[in-house]
Design an enzyme around this catalytic site. Structure first.
Site: not given
Ligand code: FAD
Ligand code: DHB
Length: 389
Positions: A72, A200, A292, A296, A384
């Site tokens: 995009h 947005y 969100p 980021k 962004y």
């Molecule tokens: P995570 O994806 O949380 O992965 C951590 C992993 O560690 C998980 O699989 C978990 O099961 C595992 N774990 C936890 N504790 C333990 C343990 N004790 N032992 C072993 N394993 C463990 N970001 C955006 O930019 N846009 C969005 O729309 C957006 N929506 C989101 C919606 C939700 C509900 C959440 C929770 C987050 C969202 N985020 C979004 C943020 C984004 O998804 C996260 O920043 C991203 O997943 C970070 O990745 P990570 O691997 O650091 O953590």
């Molecule tokens: C999406 C989520 C976000 O938080 C954002 O800023 C843009 C896109 C998405 O899930 O598509």
């Protein structure tokens, strides 16, 4: 068991780090609390910065993203019936990639499995031991059996509710937090996206976001009370509310259909300092959370992985520990900038329960400034698409 880097958490941070280390001949074991299917069932972020795209390429996992993802060149921002575009390509020369976190995670799992990577799922009671010593180890239980991994380093990639951050003693750890007084109700529907780019929307009924996963899969979000329950929202009620928050000419084009996913996420800003304790390094949501707005979360997790991957590679290839010693400071410098951008964009776009008419007028004035001022647009676009690593 024995490995060079024990990675706690099989989300995108842990898997990407493991796969990148593999490309350098560095051995790791990933410990994941849930099943692979559970991890792949989570619907989360959708917009990838170029830095993450490049790391997926370096990890040898970018083929499907290149074929099925959508670059995009800009995004739309609306307030009431007004709408304007931020042109990322013209302002920064860099696009973003629309490709779901679920797909990123699936590609990483596949790559790890193909290259014989060790991912232990369904592990319980993970405990980090002796992080401050030269011989750290991790214990856990799996199928009722106690197990132990001896390692050189530990990467805490276990998300906000994981054990890694809490391993840093409270006397050392500082946490900074802001909880927002609303949530996002997010839905998926098998309908064509209302617009070819994201929208947005600031409206006096609350924020809305029109996003997508592909030509026939739309992702929409609306701001809602944090106490709300997704079951309170019928499909019709959701579509009606979304239409009222986006410009009327856009609403007229909206194709509605059954909602195949509905969930509410809280909005939080959170940073833990330091991101390192002895031989334990925190990556991603384990160390920080952003609201969100601006996408980021996943991208900031990816920049941590970048710094840690390069620090570990420098150590194992040339014996240099500069990157390892400087990891926390380097990662945090970029984390705080992503926190600022996400906080700013959230503050600009949402209605707050205690907001006055004056506060709303300030949002509109800032949106009109952004609409007409190239310097403001450039600052927005640079943040962004992702600040440099
Ligand atoms: P995570 O994806 O949380 O992965 C951590 C992993 O560690 C998980 O699989 C978990 O099961 C595992 N774990 C936890 N504790 C333990 C343990 N004790 N032992 C072993 N394993 C463990 N970001 C955006 O930019 N846009 C969005 O729309 C957006 N929506 C989101 C919606 C939700 C509900 C959440 C929770 C987050 C969202 N985020 C979004 C943020 C984004 O998804 C996260 O920043 C991203 O997943 C970070 O990745 P990570 O691997 O650091 O953590
Ligand atoms: C999406 C989520 C976000 O938080 C954002 O800023 C843009 C896109 C998405 O899930 O598509």
């Amino acid at each position: 068991m024995k490995t060079q880097v024990a990675i706690i958490g099989g989300g995108p941070s842990g898997l990407l780090l493991s796969q990148l280390l593999y490309t350098q001949g560095i051995d790791s074991i990933v410990l994941e609390r849930k099943t692979k299917d559970y991890v792949l069932g989570r619907i989360r972020a959708g917009v990838l910065e170029q830095g993450l795209v490049q790391m997926m390429e370096e990890a040898g996992c970018a083929d499907r993203m290149k074929a099925e993802g959508f670059p995009h060149d800009g995004t739309e921002i609306s307030y009431g019936d007004e709408i304007f575009r931020i042109d990322f390509a013209e302002l920064t020369g860099t696009p973003v990639m629309v490709y779901g976190q679920t797909e990123v995670t699936r590609d990483l799992y596949e790559a790890r499995e193909k290259s014989g990577g060790q991912i232990e799922c369904n592990v319980e009671d993970v405990v980090i031991h002796d992080a401050k010593s030269d011989a750290p180890f991790v214990t856990f239980t799996q199928d009722g059996q106690e197990r132990r991994i001896d390692c050189d380093y530990i990467a805490g990639c276990d998300g906000f509710h994981g054990v890694s951050r809490k391993t840093i003693p409270e006397t050392v750890r500082k946490e900074y937090e802001k909880v927002y007084p609303f949530g996002w109700l997010g839905v998926l529907s098998e309908t064509p996206p209302v617009n070819h780019e994201l929208i947005y929307a600031n409206s006096d009924r609350g924020f809305a976001l029109c996003s997508m996963r592909n030509e026939n899969l739309s992702r929409y979000y609306i701001q809602c009370p944090i106490s709300d329950d997704p079951n309170n929202w019928s499909d019709e009620a959701f579509w009606e509310e979304l239409k009222r928050r986006i410009p009327s000419d856009v609403a007229a084009k909206l194709v509605t259909g059954p909602l195949i996913e509905k969930s509410i996420a809280p909005l939080r800003s959170f940073v833990c300092e330091p991101m390192q304790y002895g031989r334990l390094f925190l990556c991603g949501d384990a160390a920080h959370i952003v609201p969100p707005t601006g996408a980021k979360g996943l991208n900031t997790a990816a920049s941590d992985v970048y710094y840690l991957y390069h620090a570990l590679t420098a150590f194992y290839k040339s014996g240099s520990s500069d990157g390892i010693e400087g990891y926390s400071a380097k990662a945090l410098a970029r984390v705080w900038k992503a926190e600022r951008f996400s906080w700013w964009f959230s503050s600009l776009m949402h209605q707050y329960p205690d907001q006055t008419v004056f506060d709303h007028k300030m949002q509109i004035a800032e949106l009109e400034f952004l609409r007409s001022n190239r310097a403001a647009q450039k600052a927005m676009a640079e943040n962004y698409v992702g600040l440099p690593y």
